[in-house]
Write a protein that holds these residues in place. Sequence first.
Motif, mmCIF file in Angstrom:
data_model
loop_
_atom_site.group_PDB
_atom_site.id
_atom_site.type_symbol
_atom_site.label_atom_id
_atom_site.label_comp_id
_atom_site.label_asym_id
_atom_site.label_seq_id
_atom_site.Cartn_x
_atom_site.Cartn_y
_atom_site.Cartn_z
ATOM 1 N N ASP A 60 46.676 34.909 42.581
ATOM 2 C CA ASP A 60 45.753 35.853 41.962
ATOM 3 C C ASP A 60 45.139 36.716 43.071
ATOM 4 O OD1 ASP A 60 43.001 34.737 42.833
ATOM 5 O OD2 ASP A 60 44.012 32.991 42.009
ATOM 6 N N GLY A 63 40.751 39.976 37.895
ATOM 7 C CA GLY A 63 40.725 38.621 37.373
ATOM 8 C C GLY A 63 42.090 38.144 36.924
ATOM 9 N N GLY A 64 43.077 39.038 36.985
ATOM 10 C CA GLY A 64 44.431 38.683 36.554
ATOM 11 C C GLY A 64 45.357 38.527 37.739
ATOM 12 N N ASP A 114 41.255 50.709 38.427
ATOM 13 C CA ASP A 114 42.235 50.384 37.394
ATOM 14 C C ASP A 114 42.749 48.947 37.469
ATOM 15 O OD1 ASP A 114 42.066 53.003 36.514
ATOM 16 O OD2 ASP A 114 43.773 53.687 37.713
ATOM 17 N N ALA A 115 42.466 48.259 38.559
ATOM 18 C CA ALA A 115 43.045 46.930 38.777
ATOM 19 C C ALA A 115 42.391 45.875 37.893
ATOM 20 C CB ALA A 115 42.892 46.539 40.241
ATOM 21 N N ASP A 116 43.162 44.838 37.621
ATOM 22 C CA ASP A 116 42.668 43.668 36.887
ATOM 23 C C ASP A 116 42.447 42.558 37.906
ATOM 24 O OD1 ASP A 116 42.060 41.654 35.160
ATOM 25 O OD2 ASP A 116 44.093 41.433 34.349
ATOM 26 N N THR A 141 48.226 44.172 40.497
ATOM 27 C CA THR A 141 47.738 43.725 39.185
ATOM 28 C C THR A 141 47.835 44.838 38.140
ATOM 29 O OG1 THR A 141 45.420 44.369 39.583
ATOM 30 C CG2 THR A 141 46.106 42.197 40.363
ATOM 31 N N ILE A 142 48.309 46.015 38.560
ATOM 32 C CA ILE A 142 48.473 47.143 37.643
ATOM 33 C C ILE A 142 49.943 47.231 37.249
ATOM 34 C CG2 ILE A 142 48.215 49.643 37.365
ATOM 35 C CD1 ILE A 142 46.116 49.541 39.623
#
Length: 488
Positions: free
Chosen positions: A70, A202-203, A198-200, A271-272
């Motif tokens: 992660d 937490g993912g 734009d990034a996640d 993550t995008i």
Amino acid sequence: MTTAPAGSTTSIAPEYGDRVIAVEAAGSEPIPDAERHGSPLQLLWTWASPNIEFATVYIGVIAVLFFGLDFWTATAAILLGTAIGAVTQGVLSLDGPRFGVPQMVIGRFSFGFLGNILPSAANGLLAGVGWFAVNSVSAAFALNTLTGLRPLPSLLLVVVAEILIGFIGHNFVHTFEKYAFPALAVVFLLAGVWTFKDADLGGGGSGGGVGGFLLAFSAAWGYAAGWNPYATDYSRYLPRTANRAKTVLWPAVGLFVSVSIVAVIGAASATIIAPKDATPTAAFTGHLPGWLGDLVLLAIMLGGISANALNVYSGAISIASFGLKLPTWLSRSALVVVSGIVGTAAAWASLDDAGAAYEAFLLVIAYWVAPWLGVVLVERWLQGRTATDEELSARLADRSFTNWPGLSSLLTGVAVSVPLFSNQEDYVGYVPKHWPSFGDITPVVGFAVSALLYAVLRPIGARGTARPAPAGPHPADDPRSGPTQQRA
């Protein structure tokens, strides 16, 4: 040109000095005091600019996409690995002002005059060919994405610029990095702002666990420490009186900050979701607004050229460090061209599968650099207790000097760590094959084995006939020139 005897104290006017548009004549020989110039601050941008580029972005990308981490775990692995490689970069840079020779010549202390040819050859191959290919590919993809020009013509345009900078030499390399630095920093920071928006965070990740962390750590350490065999190449022109603390600080800061920030941006970008068939550079810029995407592509090209200016220059210097009696025409600048041509061929061959090739290459770098670094750091630690600077300077030019424990320890570190702990796509060592959670601790094991073995064996292994050099300029060590030559 005039010839001065070794040990002469005659004041000699510099021929190269701080001239920027002049082809550097020096190869692997010690830099005379009359030619010394510059300040440690220049090492900040010299080690920052080459890392503000796409190869650094990809360290973060592979940590998330390939190693299954992660974002936050990837970031921790990147920071830790980069910090270790940056600290040793600063420490090794100290020997530039002290001895005035390239890093691979310094290696003669650890491996002996002839034994040093093997690590010098490895560095020449990995710097002038391997890294040159990696960074040329990323720059070529950026030009291809930006202009639509096919990959091969894009590659050829990029390598011409890279070879030209390395051909001109030391001062031009430093100047190029200085002016590239602000442009690269601004563009990549802007890209980072958009990427984090734009990034996640937490993912990402697919259960990489401890193994994935160790893989990412090794990749980051391999990337940062991959510059260690070049360290004094860019500090050897500094005056002997250069501030020691700043000579350690600026290269370490430049390397750590640039690699950490850019690689973490890469981890966030992973993550995008990107288009399935996008090239690596297109995937990184796809979410950016058009104007910024174009600027980032230009920066990727500039960053690749910045990195390869150092790679092709140091690759040639490593070959010159063999100490062989090369033909007069095969100067440092000519070796840059030869190295660049071979590196171009390697880049061409890897255009079709650049991502997988880069992942493997990062780990291979760490496999050899870590044992080499273990031996070199132990030697540096022991030197202060066993020899004066005058004795050490004489030892660098002593062709009879041998140090079999150094090469034995290096090879043993590789021989133990790689078969047992390597975790490559094409070869998985015994430990990760049976316990996958180990990931890849090859560099850690290689470093420890080589360092400990050398510390035990070194006191009984070094042999040579040289005596301390007289006061004055260091004797030259140019294998093509015979007697010491200093320029007037």
